[in-house]
Design a protein around this motif. Structure first.
Motif, mmCIF file in Angstrom:
data_model
loop_
_atom_site.group_PDB
_atom_site.id
_atom_site.type_symbol
_atom_site.label_atom_id
_atom_site.label_comp_id
_atom_site.label_asym_id
_atom_site.label_seq_id
_atom_site.Cartn_x
_atom_site.Cartn_y
_atom_site.Cartn_z
ATOM 1 N N THR A 1 6.895 7.191 5.193
ATOM 2 C CA THR A 1 6.900 6.766 3.795
ATOM 3 C C THR A 1 5.490 6.623 3.220
ATOM 4 O O THR A 1 5.320 6.114 2.125
ATOM 5 C CB THR A 1 7.648 5.417 3.644
ATOM 6 O OG1 THR A 1 6.989 4.430 4.445
ATOM 7 C CG2 THR A 1 9.090 5.544 4.098
ATOM 8 N N GLN A 2 4.483 7.049 3.973
ATOM 9 C CA GLN A 2 3.107 6.961 3.508
ATOM 10 C C GLN A 2 2.507 8.360 3.428
ATOM 11 O O GLN A 2 2.778 9.206 4.291
ATOM 12 C CB GLN A 2 2.273 6.110 4.483
ATOM 13 C CG GLN A 2 0.824 5.964 4.055
ATOM 14 C CD GLN A 2 -0.004 5.208 5.072
ATOM 15 O OE1 GLN A 2 -1.206 5.428 5.184
ATOM 16 N NE2 GLN A 2 0.609 4.336 5.830
ATOM 17 N N ALA B 1 7.071 11.064 1.672
ATOM 18 C CA ALA B 1 5.842 10.962 0.897
ATOM 19 C C ALA B 1 5.134 12.303 1.041
ATOM 20 O O ALA B 1 5.668 13.227 1.649
ATOM 21 C CB ALA B 1 4.980 9.812 1.426
ATOM 22 N N THR C 1 8.229 12.863 -4.199
ATOM 23 C CA THR C 1 8.025 11.420 -4.313
ATOM 24 C C THR C 1 9.156 10.752 -5.092
ATOM 25 O O THR C 1 9.309 9.538 -5.052
ATOM 26 C CB THR C 1 6.680 11.114 -4.996
ATOM 27 O OG1 THR C 1 6.626 11.804 -6.253
ATOM 28 C CG2 THR C 1 5.520 11.554 -4.122
ATOM 29 N N ARG D 1 7.040 1.913 -2.563
ATOM 30 C CA ARG D 1 6.915 2.218 -1.142
ATOM 31 C C ARG D 1 7.581 1.139 -0.291
ATOM 32 O O ARG D 1 8.277 1.423 0.674
ATOM 33 C CB ARG D 1 5.439 2.368 -0.758
ATOM 34 C CG ARG D 1 5.236 2.801 0.686
ATOM 35 C CD ARG D 1 3.765 2.888 1.026
ATOM 36 N NE ARG D 1 3.103 3.918 0.251
ATOM 37 C CZ ARG D 1 1.770 4.040 0.176
ATOM 38 N NH1 ARG D 1 1.002 3.185 0.805
ATOM 39 N NH2 ARG D 1 1.235 5.019 -0.534
#
Length: 287
Positions: free
Chosen positions: A12-13, A47, A71, A263
């Motif tokens: 997720t980053q 992401a 995204t 996030r």
């Protein structure tokens, strides 16, 4: 002897996957971690994540597919290394699509599966889904069955709204217009990706579905498969997050009328939806 279970990995980053000293490494904005490929069966990049040629090599050797999303949580594409010949299976799959009787039978079974899953989930919530169960899920054409599917979802959305205390709940997409719809859209995208991955691993052509027609825009088989599991994985998750008040205002972002998960909101939803090890993009912890 029991085999060691493998799980999907969710990133997720923003960052990069690369090979270092014969290991797969993720380097993100806040963290750098070696990923345990022996415990991973697929990777979902939620992401902006890039792959180096070294990462592609090690992922190919391990047979681990990587799926990419925008995204805004729309499925974007996949890296899948599968050199196995699937010609006969794909021909049989196409034959069942082109044969009207065979396609109709499979499409009916998919809609029945949706109805059964919806009824099961609602019964767990203490709801007696009389109207949903009364829908006749047979038809003389796939188009008629699509109408039955729409009718099932109409009833299910109403029951779901009542279960979370939202009167006249309305499903909004592209973009989602409130926090509940933002969670549903994001979870739907993840389930679609898992269905796509499952179809590919089974050797099936994801572009050939049976309830959803072959399309130039999206793979139709994952749409068929995902719809059966959405009530269980998506709506059960969202209901738990809403009724247990686990989400905060900071877990969402707004852009005009559109509402999306932040996030941290994505992390919370994934944790609740799967209860599986996944990559925590904020803290850089593997759990």
């Amino acid at each position: 002897m029991l085999r060691h279970m493998k799980y999907p990995l969710f990133i997720t980053q923003h960052g990069e996957l690369r090979r270092e000293n014969n290991a797969l490494v993720f380097s993100g904005e806040l963290v750098k971690r070696v990923l345990p490929l022996g415990q991973i069966n697929e990777i979902h990049c939620l992401a902006r994540v890039s792959l180096t040629s070294g990462a592609i090599d090690i992922l190919s050797e391990a047979g681990v597919p990587v799926h990419f999303y925008t995204t805004k949580s729309d499925y974007k594409g996949s890296f899948v290394n599968d050199a196995s010949p699937r010609g006969k299976l794909h021909l049989a799959q196409a034959e069942h699509y082109l044969d009207g009787e065979k396609r109709l039978y499979i499409a009916e079974e998919i809609v029945k599966g949706m109805q059964n899953t919806m009824a099961f989930v609602l019964s767990r919530w203490g709801v007696n889904p009389v109207k949903l169960n009364s829908v006749e899920v047979s038809g003389g054409s796939v188009e008629e069955l699509m109408g039955r599917e729409a009718e099932l979802w109409t009833h299910f959305y109403r029951y779901f709204g009542e279960a979370i205390g939202v009167e006249d709940f309305k499903r909004t997409r592209r973009p989602p217009e409130d926090e509940v719809n933002a969670m549903i859209s994001y979870a739907n995208a993840v389930v679609y990706g898992l269905a796509f991955s499952s179809a590919v691993k089974a050797g099936l052509d994801p572009s050939i579905g049976y309830l959803h027609s072959v399309s130039e825009r999206r793979h139709s088989l994952p749409l068929d498969l995902a719809d059966v599991f959405k009530p269980l994985y998506v709506f059960t998750t969202v209901k738990a997050l809403v009724t247990e008040k686990k989400m905060k205002k900071s877990d969402f972002t707004k852009k005009g009328k559109a509402v999306y998960l932040s996030r941290e909101g994505k992390r919370k939803l994934l944790e609740e939806e799967h209860e599986l090890p996944f990559y925590d993009g904020l803290r850089g912890e593997a759990s």
